[in-house]
Design a protein around this motif. Structure first.
Motif, PDB file in Angstrom:
ATOM      1  N   ASN A  31       0.826  -1.216   0.000  1.00 25.07           N
ATOM      2  CA  ASN A  31       0.000   0.000   0.000  1.00 25.07           C
ATOM      3  C   ASN A  31       0.861   1.269   0.000  1.00 25.07           C
ATOM      4  O   ASN A  31       0.410   2.340   0.403  1.00 25.07           O
ATOM      5  CB  ASN A  31      -0.926   0.025   1.207  1.00 25.07           C
ATOM      6  CG  ASN A  31      -0.170   0.256   2.507  1.00 25.07           C
ATOM      7  OD1 ASN A  31       0.982  -0.126   2.625  1.00 25.07           O
ATOM      8  ND2 ASN A  31      -0.822   0.882   3.479  1.00 25.07           N
ATOM      9  N   TYR A  32       2.118   1.154  -0.478  1.00 21.19           N
ATOM     10  CA  TYR A  32       3.041   2.284  -0.453  1.00 21.19           C
ATOM     11  C   TYR A  32       2.789   3.208  -1.641  1.00 21.19           C
ATOM     12  O   TYR A  32       3.646   3.389  -2.521  1.00 21.19           O
ATOM     13  CB  TYR A  32       4.487   1.786  -0.438  1.00 21.19           C
ATOM     14  CG  TYR A  32       4.875   1.091   0.844  1.00 21.19           C
ATOM     15  CD1 TYR A  32       4.491  -0.227   1.090  1.00 21.19           C
ATOM     16  CD2 TYR A  32       5.628   1.747   1.803  1.00 21.19           C
ATOM     17  CE1 TYR A  32       4.840  -0.869   2.263  1.00 21.19           C
ATOM     18  CE2 TYR A  32       5.991   1.116   2.982  1.00 21.19           C
ATOM     19  CZ  TYR A  32       5.587  -0.195   3.205  1.00 21.19           C
ATOM     20  OH  TYR A  32       5.933  -0.818   4.371  1.00 21.19           O
ATOM     21  N   TYR A  49      -2.459   9.215   1.108  1.00 23.73           N
ATOM     22  CA  TYR A  49      -1.254   8.432   1.345  1.00 23.73           C
ATOM     23  C   TYR A  49      -1.631   7.029   1.796  1.00 23.73           C
ATOM     24  O   TYR A  49      -2.775   6.780   2.178  1.00 23.73           O
ATOM     25  CB  TYR A  49      -0.328   9.117   2.364  1.00 23.73           C
ATOM     26  CG  TYR A  49      -0.933   9.309   3.747  1.00 23.73           C
ATOM     27  CD1 TYR A  49      -1.667  10.451   4.056  1.00 23.73           C
ATOM     28  CD2 TYR A  49      -0.761   8.352   4.736  1.00 23.73           C
ATOM     29  CE1 TYR A  49      -2.203  10.639   5.312  1.00 23.73           C
ATOM     30  CE2 TYR A  49      -1.296   8.524   5.993  1.00 23.73           C
ATOM     31  CZ  TYR A  49      -2.015   9.671   6.282  1.00 23.73           C
ATOM     32  OH  TYR A  49      -2.559   9.837   7.539  1.00 23.73           O
ATOM     33  N   ALA A  50      -0.658   6.145   1.728  1.00 26.48           N
ATOM     34  CA  ALA A  50      -0.908   4.734   2.068  1.00 26.48           C
ATOM     35  C   ALA A  50      -2.109   4.186   1.302  1.00 26.48           C
ATOM     36  O   ALA A  50      -2.926   3.457   1.857  1.00 26.48           O
ATOM     37  CB  ALA A  50      -1.077   4.558   3.572  1.00 26.48           C
TER      38      ALA A  50
ATOM     39  N   GLY B 102       4.730   8.381   8.259  1.00 23.53           N
ATOM     40  CA  GLY B 102       3.722   8.025   9.249  1.00 23.53           C
ATOM     41  C   GLY B 102       2.825   6.942   8.690  1.00 23.53           C
ATOM     42  O   GLY B 102       2.714   6.789   7.474  1.00 23.53           O
ATOM     43  N   SER B 103       2.204   6.187   9.543  1.00 28.82           N
ATOM     44  CA  SER B 103       1.337   5.071   9.132  1.00 28.82           C
ATOM     45  C   SER B 103       2.086   4.103   8.240  1.00 28.82           C
ATOM     46  O   SER B 103       1.509   3.460   7.362  1.00 28.82           O
ATOM     47  CB  SER B 103       0.088   5.598   8.408  1.00 28.82           C
ATOM     48  OG  SER B 103      -0.642   6.468   9.236  1.00 28.82           O
ATOM     49  N   GLY B 104       3.395   4.038   8.428  1.00 29.74           N
ATOM     50  CA  GLY B 104       4.203   3.091   7.685  1.00 29.74           C
ATOM     51  C   GLY B 104       4.575   3.503   6.278  1.00 29.74           C
ATOM     52  O   GLY B 104       5.243   2.761   5.560  1.00 29.74           O
ATOM     53  N   VAL B 105       4.144   4.698   5.860  1.00 37.58           N
ATOM     54  CA  VAL B 105       4.382   5.127   4.481  1.00 37.58           C
ATOM     55  C   VAL B 105       4.995   6.522   4.467  1.00 37.58           C
ATOM     56  O   VAL B 105       4.546   7.403   5.189  1.00 37.58           O
ATOM     57  CB  VAL B 105       3.061   5.128   3.680  1.00 37.58           C
ATOM     58  CG1 VAL B 105       3.272   5.703   2.291  1.00 37.58           C
ATOM     59  CG2 VAL B 105       2.494   3.731   3.593  1.00 37.58           C
ATOM     60  N   SER B 106       5.996   6.717   3.654  1.00 33.22           N
ATOM     61  CA  SER B 106       6.576   8.053   3.511  1.00 33.22           C
ATOM     62  C   SER B 106       5.920   8.770   2.332  1.00 33.22           C
ATOM     63  O   SER B 106       5.464   8.127   1.381  1.00 33.22           O
ATOM     64  CB  SER B 106       8.085   7.965   3.282  1.00 33.22           C
ATOM     65  OG  SER B 106       8.379   7.316   2.070  1.00 33.22           O
ATOM     66  N   ARG B 107       5.846  10.076   2.423  1.00 30.55           N
ATOM     67  CA  ARG B 107       5.275  10.872   1.349  1.00 30.55           C
ATOM     68  C   ARG B 107       5.901  12.261   1.381  1.00 30.55           C
ATOM     69  O   ARG B 107       6.467  12.680   2.391  1.00 30.55           O
ATOM     70  CB  ARG B 107       3.745  11.002   1.452  1.00 30.55           C
ATOM     71  CG  ARG B 107       3.220  11.548   2.769  1.00 30.55           C
ATOM     72  CD  ARG B 107       2.900  10.439   3.719  1.00 30.55           C
ATOM     73  NE  ARG B 107       2.120  10.915   4.867  1.00 30.55           N
ATOM     74  CZ  ARG B 107       1.878  10.172   5.924  1.00 30.55           C
ATOM     75  NH1 ARG B 107       2.368   8.941   6.012  1.00 30.55           N
ATOM     76  NH2 ARG B 107       1.147  10.657   6.931  1.00 30.55           N
TER      77      ARG B 107
END
Lengths: 107, 121
Positions: A31-32, A49-50, B102-107
């Motif tokens: 889910n990246y 995001y995610a 955050g929440s396991g994901v970078s952005r």
């Protein structure tokens, strides 16, 4: 490097329409996946995001879904301020890569 | 308010150099990875480089390796991009962006307004 393919590259739609943009990764990215909106002459803005989490302050008419290699950005009822270019971006592994963009134009 | 303001762009001849700066405010700059992302005229977004909080890890897109150097000054809340041996294909609007994890994901969030680099004779 992971390749991100967006479709369509452009679309014409009317206010009130439901709009769907697709992003496909060249390999599984879980889910990246992030989505950005860019209006003419402005910097990109994070929308989702995610894959499916709405960034704070983004209207609820925007939604994201998908996992693995196939992802979707949906605008449930297109508003005048939504006419812009949308980009997906994977953050699974460096280097981060963007899709080619989808320009949403007024019909 | 979190804000990023780029500067330093301009017109430069092929083979020339330019140093871009990004002034950060409204957040603890030293706690975040930072990046440069560029956009050629009428084209899409391309990640250029990223730097870890303390500068100990740095990554570049292949096309700029050996020519560009990303750096930061945490005491001055500033990010830099030293661009050498510039080519016509480096012509683009260069954005500074914070990497938020955050929440396991970078952005990338937020982005600055960009600074335009034009490489032409």
């Amino acid at each position: 490097d992971i390749q991100m393919t967006q479709s369509p590259s452009s679309l014409s739609a009317s206010v009130g329409d439901r709009v769907t943009i697709t992003c496909r990764a060249s390999q599984s990215i879980s889910n990246y996946l992030n989505w950005y909106q860019q209006k003419p002459g402005k910097a990109p803005k994070l929308l989702i995001y995610a894959a499916s989490t709405l960034q704070s302050g983004v209207p609820s008419r925007f939604s994201g879904s998908g996992s693995g290699t196939d992802f979707t950005l949906t605008i449930s009822s297109l508003q005048p301020e939504d006419f812009a270019t949308y980009y997906c971006q994977e953050s699974y592994s460096p280097p981060p890569t963007f899709g080619g963009g989808t320009k949403v134009e007024i019909k | 308010e979190v804000q990023l303001v780029e500067s330093g762009g301009g017109l430069v001849q092929p083979g020339g150099s330019l140093r871009l700066s990004c002034a950060a405010s409204g957040f603890t700059f030293s706690s975040y990875w930072m990046s440069w992302v560029r956009q050629a005229p009428g084209k899409g977004l391309e990640w250029v480089a990223s730097i870890k909080q303390d500068g100990s890890e740095i990554y570049y897109v292949d096309s700029v390796k050996g020519r560009f150097t990303i750096s930061r000054d945490n005491a001055k809340n500033s990010l830099f991009l030293q661009m050498n041996s510039l080519r016509a294909e480096d012509t683009a609007l260069y954005y500074c962006a914070r990497i938020y994890y955050g929440s396991g994901v970078s952005r990338f969030d937020p982005w600055g307004q960009g600074t335009l680099v034009t490489v032409s004779s």
